[in-house]
Design a protein around this motif. Structure first.
Motif, mmCIF file in Angstrom:
data_model
loop_
_atom_site.group_PDB
_atom_site.id
_atom_site.type_symbol
_atom_site.label_atom_id
_atom_site.label_comp_id
_atom_site.label_asym_id
_atom_site.label_seq_id
_atom_site.Cartn_x
_atom_site.Cartn_y
_atom_site.Cartn_z
ATOM 1 N N LEU A 119 0.847 -1.202 0.000
ATOM 2 C CA LEU A 119 0.000 0.000 0.000
ATOM 3 C C LEU A 119 0.880 1.249 0.000
ATOM 4 C CD1 LEU A 119 -2.754 -1.149 2.536
ATOM 5 C CD2 LEU A 119 -3.044 -0.735 0.074
ATOM 6 N N ARG A 120 1.904 1.230 0.851
ATOM 7 C CA ARG A 120 2.776 2.412 0.939
ATOM 8 C C ARG A 120 3.635 2.565 -0.310
ATOM 9 N NH1 ARG A 120 4.134 1.653 7.444
ATOM 10 N NH2 ARG A 120 1.934 1.822 8.009
ATOM 11 N N ALA A 121 4.125 1.455 -0.833
ATOM 12 C CA ALA A 121 4.970 1.527 -2.033
ATOM 13 C C ALA A 121 4.169 2.058 -3.228
ATOM 14 C CB ALA A 121 5.540 0.144 -2.349
ATOM 15 N N ILE A 122 2.947 1.579 -3.358
ATOM 16 C CA ILE A 122 2.128 2.027 -4.497
ATOM 17 C C ILE A 122 1.740 3.491 -4.320
ATOM 18 C CG2 ILE A 122 -0.063 1.680 -5.724
ATOM 19 C CD1 ILE A 122 0.188 -1.339 -4.880
ATOM 20 N N GLU A 123 1.380 3.865 -3.108
ATOM 21 C CA GLU A 123 0.993 5.255 -2.856
ATOM 22 C C GLU A 123 2.172 6.204 -3.120
ATOM 23 O OE1 GLU A 123 -1.995 6.312 -2.350
ATOM 24 O OE2 GLU A 123 -1.581 8.419 -1.875
ATOM 25 N N ALA A 124 3.394 5.735 -2.770
ATOM 26 C CA ALA A 124 4.577 6.571 -3.022
ATOM 27 C C ALA A 124 4.854 6.655 -4.522
ATOM 28 C CB ALA A 124 5.787 5.981 -2.299
ATOM 29 N N TYR A 125 4.585 5.564 -5.222
ATOM 30 C CA TYR A 125 4.868 5.486 -6.665
ATOM 31 C C TYR A 125 3.859 6.310 -7.448
ATOM 32 C CZ TYR A 125 5.855 3.108 -11.140
ATOM 33 O OH TYR A 125 6.196 2.796 -12.435
ATOM 34 N N ARG A 126 2.606 6.229 -7.057
ATOM 35 C CA ARG A 126 1.562 7.007 -7.735
ATOM 36 C C ARG A 126 0.493 7.381 -6.716
ATOM 37 N NH1 ARG A 126 -0.102 4.953 -13.474
ATOM 38 N NH2 ARG A 126 2.162 5.097 -13.588
ATOM 39 N N PRO A 127 0.583 8.568 -6.128
ATOM 40 C CA PRO A 127 -0.338 8.951 -5.045
ATOM 41 C C PRO A 127 -1.794 8.924 -5.505
ATOM 42 C CG PRO A 127 1.523 10.468 -5.149
ATOM 43 C CD PRO A 127 1.597 9.610 -6.386
ATOM 44 N N MET A 128 -2.619 8.201 -4.782
ATOM 45 C CA MET A 128 -4.041 8.135 -5.126
ATOM 46 C C MET A 128 -4.903 8.000 -3.877
ATOM 47 S SD MET A 128 -4.362 4.270 -6.645
ATOM 48 C CE MET A 128 -3.177 4.464 -7.968
ATOM 49 N N GLY A 129 -4.323 8.262 -2.712
ATOM 50 C CA GLY A 129 -5.111 8.222 -1.490
ATOM 51 C C GLY A 129 -5.390 6.831 -0.977
ATOM 52 N N LEU A 130 -4.461 5.881 -1.203
ATOM 53 C CA LEU A 130 -4.628 4.530 -0.660
ATOM 54 C C LEU A 130 -4.553 4.584 0.873
ATOM 55 C CD1 LEU A 130 -2.443 2.353 -3.072
ATOM 56 C CD2 LEU A 130 -4.936 2.460 -2.946
ATOM 57 N N PRO A 131 -5.213 3.665 1.548
ATOM 58 C CA PRO A 131 -5.229 3.658 3.016
ATOM 59 C C PRO A 131 -3.917 3.139 3.582
ATOM 60 C CG PRO A 131 -6.464 1.791 2.181
ATOM 61 C CD PRO A 131 -6.028 2.590 0.978
ATOM 62 N N VAL A 132 -2.882 3.967 3.571
ATOM 63 C CA VAL A 132 -1.533 3.520 3.942
ATOM 64 C C VAL A 132 -1.400 3.219 5.428
ATOM 65 C CG1 VAL A 132 -0.367 4.652 2.031
ATOM 66 C CG2 VAL A 132 -0.792 5.942 4.122
#
Lengths: 464, 464
Positions: B257-270
């Protein structure tokens, strides 16, 4: 030590009685000639994988061919005896080893009867779909060895879709375990599916791990009657290309309707030229069947109705399952005790159903034989049945020509010579025609790799 | 005539440029050592089956090994170059030959990109389910050669379920056609499924006949967040054993979750420890997801909601598909440009999911490595991803030990070493451990039967 000495040492109850051996000589296929049944040397009835391996090792040491047998309900001669062979009868290996509810799988020995497994898993809310008409008698081992189908396949697929893993005794007596217990798996070559449908020619299956499904909702069954077989075929194509996704789509022609009604009177619509049975087992089945009704009417159905309750639906399915004994009875009524039924097992593209049905009627007329048409129409898998009397050479020849005409037609329109029964003895020449010389070469190479001395069910599938 | 002379005569555009050959040297796997990539002799890019056969015949005549390649998106080194090999790149064989709407099938060349086929059949209301994360790049030929999976498999199964027939160039340059165009068929051994997943070691696939399905209803997607990975695993087991039958059931841990949010921010529940994505694509999906919601809450979900619209659902799936580049980016952020990701591909019984997830966390802690867990949880198929830096020998060793720990654990609980990626180079030792000496012997026998000179992708799947 002779082979019989060695076998008797390992199997004190070795079967050598000629009458018993004769009774084990054939499966349920009516072949064109009596010459296809050999005289076996002996039979063993092992109760464990170790005993199967021991039997194979003894036979291999003496270069004795081996024929594995289940319930001998097959329809191609695949389990027929071979001269001098050891029959390995797996009926005593009939244990359900495990039902894993959480992972929805079962582990069984090959001699478990299909219906026994169905009932056992149903107690856990689970469903084993493959349902060949023989399911009250045929065994899972035989179902796997022939990759059996049934009425469920239009929605649920054939046996191979449910085989996760196998234990197999190889031609040298070693024991292979292949496949898995997990839903997915790609570790190495798909040996499991190579053994499924190999008809005892690559190894003897001694344990099977099967995937199960949740029991579907009870469902509804629709009956549609037609004034011609071609119209029924056209309705099949319309239904299968609509995407409505029935859980059963069976076709019976008038020959079958009348034969079944004569065999067990139940008020079947014997005046119809053809009948479709269409079931849906999803939530909202009534809406799905309303679409099917429209499609049937558009294709010219003369009458369409939904079975009033589960009992009526079950009775219709049971009638469908009586087709083989009913047609055998019709052959005997027509020709006397020597009357027989040769069963075809063609699968054709579903778009061809109307033309294919009409062509079979033409072949019957041209060859002067009675052919009943029925089958898993939703899969494009039909079982034309040719009535025959082996004591009548002219009729035997006419039946054989009609058989070949249908096979030829099937291949010419992109079909396959066997949809679910297998090759056995009856389709060996047609297999060779269907897959061609390169395909045959690859088959022989794989057979030689796994059974270099050609001891496992030799002459089945691939002619020697 | 040297092999290069012969090849150049048949392929005037033969690739021998060292830089281009180097660029073709690897698939998308990060391996533990650089030694696994060989230096090829040359590459051809055939446009027809005849050209593939010609290339194979020339290579075979000179005893030159052959490595077939598609889009090189594989994750096991299966398409990596071998010293002195001829690379047969199938990217130019990218034609959709036929879409047969009535019979719901397509015939394609191997170089057709998965997404291209999906879009082409969608125009006819049809659906090709297998959807590996690489589907916008990977080819059907590669999907078939590796028996690729994806997010759809929990409902729709893997690639092999859709392969009806194949055309294959064999090791001697002859052309085999196997399988069928019909729904059912049991004519001979199931050669088709023997070639599916054989990773280019038995033949080069040059044409594929694929079954299609009707496009399902749009469906709904549920998101469930958990305070521990174990709780999410328990929810997975509850959902899969409930029989609710989701069309997607994906797990992402906090590392992802954190890796994807850092790669492309989209408001995932990190802030969550784990997230499940659960979709249903049947009529009445809302009722199915209501059951899923209850099961998730009972397993300890901290938050459960249904995606408000198709855009949000699609964004969540797209986020899931970014996991590999996002984790690679995380590795590089952590360790610099030499940061890499070793992807596991375990499939375990679905009942083991909670314990298995917890055990992976323990292995990460014990070995001192970062492991992100995600995967097709509904199939029991997880992809633990180990961050690594090959310039750091201690970390490389720790990563390797963690990799082996996870494999060992997988096999010990009845799982398989590869659920969908294949064996390639990375899992050869584990394949041998999983299938044992008899299984390996059968693999070698089949390989030798079809490729006696061991020229087709030698050393892949089975170590030389």
């Amino acid at each position: 030590m002779t082979v019989l000495d060695d076998l008797r040492a390992a199997f004190p109850d070795l079967v050598t009685d000629p009458d018993i051996l004769t009774s084990l000589g054939r499966d349920s296929a009516d072949l064109f000639g009596d010459d296809k049944t050999g005289r076996p040397l002996a039979a063993v009835r092992p109760t464990s994988t170790e005993q199967v391996a021991a039997a194979v090792r003894i036979a291999a040491a003496h270069r004795v061919p081996i024929v594995p047998q289940g319930a001998r309900t097959g329809l191609t001669g695949g389990a027929n005896a071979i001269d001098g062979a050891l029959l390995v009868c797996l009926d005593r290996m009939d244990r359900i080893i495990e039902i894993d509810v959480a992972n929805r799988l079962a582990v069984v020995q090959p001699g478990v009867v299909n219906a026994t497994l169905r009932r056992a898993v149903a107690e856990h809310g689970l469903f084993y779909p493959p349902d060949p008409s023989s399911y009250e008698m045929s065994t899972i081992g035989g179902n796997v060895a022939t990759n059996a189908g049934g009425m469920c396949c239009v929605k649920y697929g054939v046996t191979t879709e449910y085989v996760l893993g196998l234990e197999v005794v190889l031609a040298d007596g070693s024991v292979l375990r292949c496949g898995r217990r997990t839903v997915k798996g790609v570790a190495g070559y798909d040996l499991t599916r190579l053994f499924v449908g190999s008809e005892g020619t690559l190894g003897i299956i001694t344990e099977i791990t099967l995937a199960l499904r949740p029991v579907p909702p009870p469902g509804l069954t629709l009956v549609a009657l037609f004034g011609s077989l071609r119209d029924a075929g056209a309705a099949v194509t319309a239904i299968t290309s609509s995407g409505v996704g029935p859980s059963m789509l069976e076709l019976l022609d008038k020959v079958h309707l009348r034969a079944i009604e004569a065999y067990r009177p139940m008020g079947l619509p014997v005046e119809a030229e053809a009948m479709l049975l269409v079931a849906s087992d999803v939530e909202g089945a009534d809406a799905k069947l309303a679409v099917v009704e429209q499609l049937c009417r558009a294709a010219g159905a003369t009458e369409v109705y939904v079975a009033s309750d589960a009992e009526e639906a079950e009775a219709l399915q049971a009638a469908r399952r009586l087709s083989h004994p009913a047609m055998t009875k019709l052959a005997q009524t027509t020709y006397g005790p020597s009357g027989e039924v040769i069963i075809e097992d063609c699968a054709v593209p579903r778009s061809s159903m109307a033309d294919f049905c009409a062509a079979i009627e033409r072949i019957a007329a041209q060859r002067g034989v009675t052919i009943g048409v029925l089958g898993h129409a939703g899969d494009g898998n039909l079982h034309p049945k040719i009535l025959m009397d082996r004591t009548n050479p002219a009729l035997t020849e006419a039946a054989k020509l009609a058989f070949d005409d249908i096979m030829q037609l099937t291949l010419s329109i992109g079909g396959t010579c066997t949809g679910e029964h297998g090759v056995g003895l009856i389709k060996r020449d047609w297999l060779a025609r269907e897959i061609g010389p390169v395909g045959m070469r690859v088959h022989r190479a794989i057979k030689a790799a796994l059974d270099p001395a050609n001891l496992l069910n030799p002459g089945k599938v691939i002619a020697d």
